[in-house]
Write a protein that holds these residues in place. Sequence first.
Motif, PDB file in Angstrom:
ATOM      1  N   LYS A  13       1.053  11.559 -10.147  1.00 36.06           N
ATOM      2  CA  LYS A  13       0.098  12.671 -10.142  1.00 36.06           C
ATOM      3  C   LYS A  13       0.810  14.019 -10.243  1.00 36.06           C
ATOM      4  N   ALA A  18       1.177   3.999  -3.027  1.00 36.17           N
ATOM      5  CA  ALA A  18       0.812   5.407  -2.795  1.00 36.17           C
ATOM      6  C   ALA A  18       1.955   6.338  -3.201  1.00 36.17           C
ATOM      7  N   THR A  19       3.173   5.968  -2.837  1.00 38.33           N
ATOM      8  CA  THR A  19       4.319   6.812  -3.190  1.00 38.33           C
ATOM      9  C   THR A  19       4.405   6.965  -4.708  1.00 38.33           C
ATOM     10  N   PHE A  47      -7.906   2.390  -4.667  1.00 38.95           N
ATOM     11  CA  PHE A  47      -7.739   3.078  -3.388  1.00 38.95           C
ATOM     12  C   PHE A  47      -7.504   4.584  -3.539  1.00 38.95           C
ATOM     13  N   LEU A  48      -6.627   4.961  -4.457  1.00 37.11           N
ATOM     14  CA  LEU A  48      -6.280   6.381  -4.555  1.00 37.11           C
ATOM     15  C   LEU A  48      -6.998   7.110  -5.699  1.00 37.11           C
ATOM     16  N   HIS A  57      -5.991  -2.086  -4.565  1.00 34.30           N
ATOM     17  CA  HIS A  57      -4.903  -1.115  -4.743  1.00 34.30           C
ATOM     18  C   HIS A  57      -5.235  -0.150  -5.873  1.00 34.30           C
ATOM     19  N   ILE A  83       2.008   6.449  -7.052  1.00 38.44           N
ATOM     20  CA  ILE A  83       0.868   7.158  -7.661  1.00 38.44           C
ATOM     21  C   ILE A  83       0.968   8.664  -7.386  1.00 38.44           C
ATOM     22  N   ASN A  84       1.367   9.026  -6.184  1.00 38.65           N
ATOM     23  CA  ASN A  84       1.489  10.454  -5.869  1.00 38.65           C
ATOM     24  C   ASN A  84       2.554  11.120  -6.731  1.00 38.65           C
ATOM     25  N   LYS A 122       0.801  -1.219   0.000  1.00 38.88           N
ATOM     26  CA  LYS A 122       0.000   0.000   0.000  1.00 38.88           C
ATOM     27  C   LYS A 122       0.844   1.284   0.000  1.00 38.88           C
ATOM     28  N   GLU A 123       1.855   1.299   0.853  1.00 37.68           N
ATOM     29  CA  GLU A 123       2.694   2.502   0.961  1.00 37.68           C
ATOM     30  C   GLU A 123       3.443   2.770  -0.342  1.00 37.68           C
ATOM     31  N   SER A 183     -12.404   3.032  -1.124  1.00 40.84           N
ATOM     32  CA  SER A 183     -11.448   4.007  -1.656  1.00 40.84           C
ATOM     33  C   SER A 183     -11.056   4.991  -0.555  1.00 40.84           C
ATOM     34  N   LYS A 184      -9.905   5.611  -0.750  1.00 41.77           N
ATOM     35  CA  LYS A 184      -9.440   6.574   0.239  1.00 41.77           C
ATOM     36  C   LYS A 184     -10.427   7.739   0.326  1.00 41.77           C
TER      37      LYS A 184
END
Length: 262
Positions: free
Chosen positions: A107, A100-101, A130-131, A127, A103-104, A96-97, A160-161
């Motif tokens: 973005k 996220a790293t 989620f974001l 996954h 995808i961010n 997950k972490e 989802s987040k």
Amino acid sequence: MITITSGKGGVGKSTTTANLAVGLAQLGKKVVAVDFDIGLRNLDMILGLENRIVYDIVNVMEGECNLSQALINDKKTKNLYFLPASQSKDKNILDKEKVATLINKLKEDFDIVLLDSPAGIEGGFEHAIFLADRALIISTPEVSSVRDADRVIGIIDAKSKKAKDGDEVIKHIIINRLKPEMVEKGEMLGVEDVLNILALPLIGIVPEDEKIISSTNMGEPVIYSDSLAAQAYQNIAKRILGEDVSFLELKSKKGFFGRLFK
Ligand SMILES: Nc1ncnc2c1ncn2[C@@H]1O[C@H](COP(=O)(O)OP(=O)(O)OP(=O)(O)O)[C@@H](O)[C@H]1O
Ligand SMILES: [Mg+2]
């Protein structure tokens, strides 16, 4: 970040991701298409980029290469980039972490991140949603596909987040592989039947089109061709950017019977 997803497998997620990625890039956006179908990648083939893969998304997440080494820039559509899935690993590798790293970072670097999600609703799918800021839910006009899509919509709303933060993922429906002749004969669900069940706004209808199959085999997304499917994808890309584009009038070859969806 827009996740392209579905309940049932094989309904056209990867085809949609590839074509909308090209369509949005043609409209001037800097786009990255991400293959999140770890272990079963095929977005690379639809985009015709399989021969250029050196590193993949898992290599990036594991720190075995940096993002720019893994990203492939499309030669034909310059604004389009592609991040391949890994073929040797399976979905359980996702953390997950690390997701996220990544995808961010995507973005930050791109106007639009389009994410092709795997079939099914197990780990990889969670996954993938989620974001997400937006989700495009693909369904064919078949009862099983629509029912599974409905289930997926519920999961997006729960897991989802955005949902967890009290916000909402913007969700739209794409109906794929519609056959006007069958709808006219009452042998296939029509657009309104599908929307009545799913109760979400429609963003596109893609007809059954043989050109999609030949395009996939040739590694050139159908959106580059002169076809109804190409027009449908171009229209969806414009609608994603907020343009008000009317829906295609899909008719059977015989031409009688009016509009399937107004
Ligand atoms: N509108 C269409 N007309 C004709 N063929 C189509 C259409 N959409 C998709 N297909 C074909 O259906 C098959 C499945 O499409 P695709 O791989 O995009 O589905 P998917 O949802 O990504 O599948 P999976 O769940 O396995 O990842 C492909 O062979 C594709 O060429
Ligand atoms: Mg796929």
